[in-house]
Design a protein around this motif. Structure first.
Motif, PDB file in Angstrom:
ATOM      1  N   ILE A 128       0.858  -1.232  -0.079  1.00 30.11           N
ATOM      2  CA  ILE A 128       0.169  -0.008   0.045  1.00 30.11           C
ATOM      3  C   ILE A 128       0.831   1.219   0.032  1.00 30.11           C
ATOM      4  O   ILE A 128       1.863   1.282   0.698  1.00 30.11           O
ATOM      5  N   ILE A 129       0.618   2.076  -1.021  1.00 29.01           N
ATOM      6  CA  ILE A 129       1.121   3.421  -0.820  1.00 29.01           C
ATOM      7  C   ILE A 129       0.044   4.420  -0.730  1.00 29.01           C
ATOM      8  O   ILE A 129      -0.858   4.521  -1.581  1.00 29.01           O
ATOM      9  N   GLY A 130       0.399   5.695   0.187  1.00 32.39           N
ATOM     10  CA  GLY A 130      -0.664   6.746   0.260  1.00 32.39           C
ATOM     11  C   GLY A 130       0.149   7.895  -0.178  1.00 32.39           C
ATOM     12  O   GLY A 130       1.166   8.166   0.449  1.00 32.39           O
ATOM     13  N   GLN A 131      -0.417   8.679  -1.165  1.00 33.65           N
ATOM     14  CA  GLN A 131       0.289  10.086  -1.365  1.00 33.65           C
ATOM     15  C   GLN A 131      -0.678  11.221  -1.257  1.00 33.65           C
ATOM     16  O   GLN A 131      -1.810  10.948  -1.512  1.00 33.65           O
ATOM     17  N   THR A 132      -0.226  12.354  -0.979  1.00 33.58           N
ATOM     18  CA  THR A 132      -1.049  13.412  -0.627  1.00 33.58           C
ATOM     19  C   THR A 132      -0.588  14.568  -1.643  1.00 33.58           C
ATOM     20  O   THR A 132       0.577  14.792  -1.884  1.00 33.58           O
ATOM     21  N   GLU A 133      -1.844  15.069  -2.552  1.00 32.32           N
ATOM     22  CA  GLU A 133      -1.505  15.926  -3.439  1.00 32.32           C
ATOM     23  C   GLU A 133      -2.623  17.080  -3.352  1.00 32.32           C
ATOM     24  O   GLU A 133      -3.728  16.596  -3.454  1.00 32.32           O
ATOM     25  N   ALA A 134      -2.583  18.312  -3.339  1.00 33.12           N
ATOM     26  CA  ALA A 134      -3.494  19.354  -3.227  1.00 33.12           C
ATOM     27  C   ALA A 134      -4.277  19.080  -2.018  1.00 33.12           C
ATOM     28  O   ALA A 134      -5.578  19.154  -2.223  1.00 33.12           O
ATOM     29  N   GLY A 135      -3.898  18.628  -0.955  1.00 29.63           N
ATOM     30  CA  GLY A 135      -4.719  18.409   0.343  1.00 29.63           C
ATOM     31  C   GLY A 135      -5.602  17.228   0.200  1.00 29.63           C
ATOM     32  O   GLY A 135      -6.440  17.094   1.109  1.00 29.63           O
ATOM     33  N   GLU A 136      -5.314  16.297  -0.657  1.00 30.28           N
ATOM     34  CA  GLU A 136      -6.123  15.011  -0.797  1.00 30.28           C
ATOM     35  C   GLU A 136      -5.138  13.820  -0.801  1.00 30.28           C
ATOM     36  O   GLU A 136      -4.326  13.512  -1.584  1.00 30.28           O
ATOM     37  N   LYS A 137      -5.521  13.024   0.282  1.00 29.44           N
ATOM     38  CA  LYS A 137      -4.497  11.685   0.410  1.00 29.44           C
ATOM     39  C   LYS A 137      -5.158  10.530  -0.366  1.00 29.44           C
ATOM     40  O   LYS A 137      -6.568  10.307  -0.013  1.00 29.44           O
ATOM     41  N   THR A 138      -4.594   9.979  -1.219  1.00 25.82           N
ATOM     42  CA  THR A 138      -5.013   8.785  -1.831  1.00 25.82           C
ATOM     43  C   THR A 138      -4.184   7.505  -1.949  1.00 25.82           C
ATOM     44  O   THR A 138      -3.007   7.682  -1.548  1.00 25.82           O
ATOM     45  N   THR A 139      -4.714   6.367  -1.840  1.00 21.85           N
ATOM     46  CA  THR A 139      -3.873   5.004  -1.605  1.00 21.85           C
ATOM     47  C   THR A 139      -4.191   4.214  -2.884  1.00 21.85           C
ATOM     48  O   THR A 139      -5.184   4.171  -3.657  1.00 21.85           O
ATOM     49  N   GLN A 140      -3.261   3.405  -3.129  1.00 22.01           N
ATOM     50  CA  GLN A 140      -3.177   2.510  -4.155  1.00 22.01           C
ATOM     51  C   GLN A 140      -2.324   1.361  -3.728  1.00 22.01           C
ATOM     52  O   GLN A 140      -1.379   1.403  -2.732  1.00 22.01           O
ATOM     53  N   VAL A 141      -2.531   0.139  -4.428  1.00 27.31           N
ATOM     54  CA  VAL A 141      -2.017  -0.967  -3.929  1.00 27.31           C
ATOM     55  C   VAL A 141      -1.115  -1.758  -5.185  1.00 27.31           C
ATOM     56  O   VAL A 141      -1.869  -1.937  -6.096  1.00 27.31           O
ATOM     57  N   THR A 142      -0.005  -2.045  -4.930  1.00 28.37           N
ATOM     58  CA  THR A 142       0.829  -2.358  -6.122  1.00 28.37           C
ATOM     59  C   THR A 142       2.198  -3.073  -5.440  1.00 28.37           C
ATOM     60  O   THR A 142       2.861  -2.524  -4.485  1.00 28.37           O
ATOM     61  N   ALA A 143       2.394  -4.070  -6.053  1.00 27.58           N
ATOM     62  CA  ALA A 143       3.512  -4.919  -5.484  1.00 27.58           C
ATOM     63  C   ALA A 143       4.969  -4.111  -5.866  1.00 27.58           C
ATOM     64  O   ALA A 143       5.888  -4.371  -5.286  1.00 27.58           O
ATOM     65  N   LYS A 144       4.657  -3.057  -6.924  1.00 29.23           N
ATOM     66  CA  LYS A 144       6.108  -2.352  -7.071  1.00 29.23           C
ATOM     67  C   LYS A 144       6.729  -1.743  -5.672  1.00 29.23           C
ATOM     68  O   LYS A 144       7.718  -1.352  -5.472  1.00 29.23           O
ATOM     69  N   VAL A 145       5.565  -1.355  -4.467  1.00 26.38           N
ATOM     70  CA  VAL A 145       6.234  -0.623  -3.461  1.00 26.38           C
ATOM     71  C   VAL A 145       6.578  -1.403  -2.387  1.00 26.38           C
ATOM     72  O   VAL A 145       6.900  -1.090  -1.440  1.00 26.38           O
ATOM     73  N   LEU A 146       6.512  -2.850  -2.664  1.00 26.02           N
ATOM     74  CA  LEU A 146       6.872  -3.737  -1.436  1.00 26.02           C
ATOM     75  C   LEU A 146       8.269  -3.918  -1.241  1.00 26.02           C
ATOM     76  O   LEU A 146       8.978  -4.222  -2.017  1.00 26.02           O
ATOM     77  N   PRO A 147       8.731  -3.593   0.026  1.00 21.35           N
ATOM     78  CA  PRO A 147      10.295  -3.661   0.149  1.00 21.35           C
ATOM     79  C   PRO A 147      10.818  -4.920  -0.003  1.00 21.35           C
ATOM     80  O   PRO A 147      10.185  -5.842   0.377  1.00 21.35           O
ATOM     81  N   GLU A 148      11.938  -5.315  -0.397  1.00 25.57           N
ATOM     82  CA  GLU A 148      12.436  -6.451  -0.558  1.00 25.57           C
ATOM     83  C   GLU A 148      13.129  -7.042   0.619  1.00 25.57           C
ATOM     84  O   GLU A 148      13.087  -8.285   0.855  1.00 25.57           O
ATOM     85  N   THR A 149      13.697  -6.230   1.367  1.00 27.64           N
ATOM     86  CA  THR A 149      14.104  -6.547   2.877  1.00 27.64           C
ATOM     87  C   THR A 149      13.671  -5.575   3.675  1.00 27.64           C
ATOM     88  O   THR A 149      13.597  -4.316   3.732  1.00 27.64           O
ATOM     89  N   VAL A 150      13.400  -6.263   4.792  1.00 21.79           N
ATOM     90  CA  VAL A 150      12.986  -5.339   6.013  1.00 21.79           C
ATOM     91  C   VAL A 150      13.915  -5.923   7.275  1.00 21.79           C
ATOM     92  O   VAL A 150      13.930  -6.903   7.411  1.00 21.79           O
ATOM     93  N   ILE A 151      14.525  -4.865   7.959  1.00 25.26           N
ATOM     94  CA  ILE A 151      15.536  -5.202   8.983  1.00 25.26           C
ATOM     95  C   ILE A 151      14.848  -4.480  10.036  1.00 25.26           C
ATOM     96  O   ILE A 151      14.704  -3.288  10.403  1.00 25.26           O
ATOM     97  N   TYR A 152      14.567  -5.358  11.014  1.00 19.24           N
ATOM     98  CA  TYR A 152      13.840  -5.015  12.469  1.00 19.24           C
ATOM     99  C   TYR A 152      14.881  -5.306  13.606  1.00 19.24           C
ATOM    100  O   TYR A 152      15.145  -6.267  13.776  1.00 19.24           O
TER     101      TYR A 152
END
Length: 359
Positions: A128-152
């Motif tokens: 999921i990615i949420g972006q804000t433009e002109a005072g409105e936040k929109t979201t979309q779902v795409t595999a392109k934004v999923l991190p390859e590695t997460v280090i906790y």
């Protein structure tokens, strides 16, 4: 349980434990990245520079202007750096702001990402990615934004201030709460959601009193990870819609807004989500679940009223209209009168209980 169901595992690699940041150079090498961009907010600049030093020659540049709600203009500014330094990979250090910017760049470039969360926000586990433009936040779902590695790295959360730990942790709880009554939920996610809420509820009160307690920090980060997986696997409902509207339209702080809204959204949906309520009762150790979450926040001294975040009372009706205009799927139909009561109560800081949003 929901039968039949669909469960789709995500192709990320997770490293979890104490001192795991030391594995970052090897992860960069594994991904074939030699010109990394390290991203952070201004507050995390010093820590991000330490990460850059750890990467050595593999770090080509740093960018420290990530902001809440991922404004498009900030992403466009960062894209100039990406082009100038011929970046071939991204490292996001911090919470939802830094990881959101990394995702926004990946959306435009398909560059590989390594996320290093220092809060409990959970964006790193989702498509999921949420972006804000002109005072409105929109979201979309795409595999392109999923991190390859997460280090906790649990140690990186030790300096997270207690109040921010509480708001970030309740934000994480919200992911699991909504996963429990999501239209596309499944038994696997339900197990993770219950365990995630329980681990956070076990760790957060201790962190509020003893922020350097490593066991509590481990429990909270583990719970946040489970809750983030839930967010990445299921759809969102009323809680997240309200927070997206309040954040995108009124620029309210992300974690604090989630903290205030969650008890009210949960109380509103409870009559139509009996199984979810049962799981949350087990996780929290008893009845009065909306009040328990409210009390956790109030007891830690974090805001429990939207007016304390700067929202005007005159914005209540506009919020109702924006939520109803493009509502998310929700277990309980959105009734305008009750929805307005919910937002008004959240604005005023009223403690919700099981009868607050009865017909």
């Amino acid at each position: 349980m929901n039968f039949p169901f669909v469960y789709e595992g995500q192709p990320y690699r997770v490293l979890f434990g104490h001192g795991m940041l030391g594995e970052l150079p090897d992860e960069a090498e594994r991904l074939g990245c030699g010109r990394l961009l390290v991203l952070s907010t201004p507050d995390q600049r010093a820590a991000a520079e330490e990460v850059a030093a750890l990467l050595g020659d593999r770090c080509a540049a740093t960018y420290h202007d990530a902001r809440m709600h991922t404004p498009v203009e900030v992403t466009e500014d960062a894209m100039v750096v990406v082009a100038k330094h011929r970046i071939d990979g991204l490292v996001a250090l911090g919470g939802g702001s830094a990881i959101g910017l990394s995702k926004a760049i990946a959306l435009r470039t398909d560059l590989p990402q390594i996320a290093v969360p220092t809060t409990y926000a959970g964006s790193e586990m989702t498509r999921i990615i949420g972006q804000t433009e002109a005072g409105e936040k929109t979201t979309q779902v795409t595999a392109k934004v999923l991190p390859e590695t997460v280090i906790y790295d649990v140690d990186l959360t030790l300096t997270l201030p207690p109040k921010l730990s509480i708001t970030s942790g309740i934000n994480a709880m919200a992911h699991a709460v909504e996963a429990l009554y999501a239209t596309n939920g499944n038994p696997i996610v339900q197990l993770m959601a219950e365990q995630g809420i329980a681990a956070l509820y076990r760790g957060l009160p201790t962190i509020a009193q003893c922020p350097d307690d490593k066991d509590a920090r481990r429990d909270a980060l583990y719970g946040a990870w489970l809750c983030a997986i839930c967010l990445g696997q299921t759809s969102m409902a009323l809680h997240h819609k309200l927070c997206h509207v309040l954040g995108g339209s009124f620029d309210l702080p992300h974690a604090e807004t989630h903290t205030i809204i969650l008890p009210h959204a949960l109380a509103y949906n409870a009559p139509a989500a009996r199984d979810a309520v049962g799981a949350i009762k087990r996780a929290l150790g008893g009845d009065g679940i909306a009040g328990r979450i409210y009390d956790l926040a109030e007891g830690a001294g974090v805001p429990v009223a939207l007016r304390d975040l700067g929202m005007e009372e005159s914005d209540i009706d506009r919020t109702v209209a924006l939520v109803l205009a493009t509502a998310y799927a929700n277990p309980r139909p959105l009734e305008p009168k009750l929805l307005r009561r919910l937002i008004a109560n959240a604005w005023a800081g009223v403690r919700p209980d099981h009868s607050t949003y009865a017909d």
